[in-house]
Design a protein around this motif. Structure first.
Motif: not given
Length: 167
Positions: A30-51
């Motif tokens: 679901e976190a990865a799916r937030t990339s479609i919210l906006s340009r600003e959110w496109k890569y936020h999921w790539t910085k999550i320190p918990k996988l």
């Protein structure tokens, strides 16, 4: 209309630490799916320190797991490698729950990658019968280790993980 635009600006203007905290609280997919919210959110999921990766095998009977695992495993490990290749920043926590019997080269590569990252503090593996690779002993910053059904061959030169905790 004004309230809708204000809400959109509010979420885009959140500090990165707040966004990271929010994304850590939802399932990774679901976190990865937030990339479609906006340009600003496109890569936020790539910085999550918990996988966290959990293969859903509950719906299969025990004997059926053996016949379906090879294709499912390829897809799972391909997805994990894709996520790790796009990941930016440290990985502090990594969890994987899947069925693996014996040696697993794909998982060995993931452990190697995590040992090179050298920031991993929490590791949780639930992998029936998986033999941990030698690079596992390079995870010196581990403070929390949870292994379920993994096999561990302690190396004669292994002196233990670093016991110092960082504040």
């Amino acid at each position: 209309m004004e309230a809708k635009r204000l809400g959109s600006n509010t979420i885009n203007n959140l500090p990165p630490s707040i966004i990271e905290t929010i994304l850590c609280l939802v399932p990774f997919q679901e976190a990865a799916r937030t990339s479609i919210l906006s340009r600003e959110w496109k890569y936020h999921w790539t910085k999550i320190p918990k996988l966290v990766f959990i293969e859903d095998v509950v719906k299969y009977e025990y004997k059926e797991r053996f016949s379906i695992t090879s294709q499912a495993k390829r897809k799972l490990f391909y997805a994990i490698n894709q996520v790790m290749s796009m990941h930016q920043g440290p990985i502090n926590e990594f969890s994987l729950s899947t069925y693996v019997k014996g040696l697993c080269i794909e998982m060995d590569h993931i452990i190697d990658n995590l040992s090179r990252n050298n920031n991993l503090k929490k590791l949780t593996l639930d992998m029936s019968g998986y033999w941990l690779p030698e690079s596992f002993f390079s995870l010196h910053k581990l403070t929390d280790l949870n292994l379920h059904c993994c096999r561990l061959d302690v190396q004669p030169t292994f002196t233990g993980f670093d016991r110092q905790s960082e504040s």
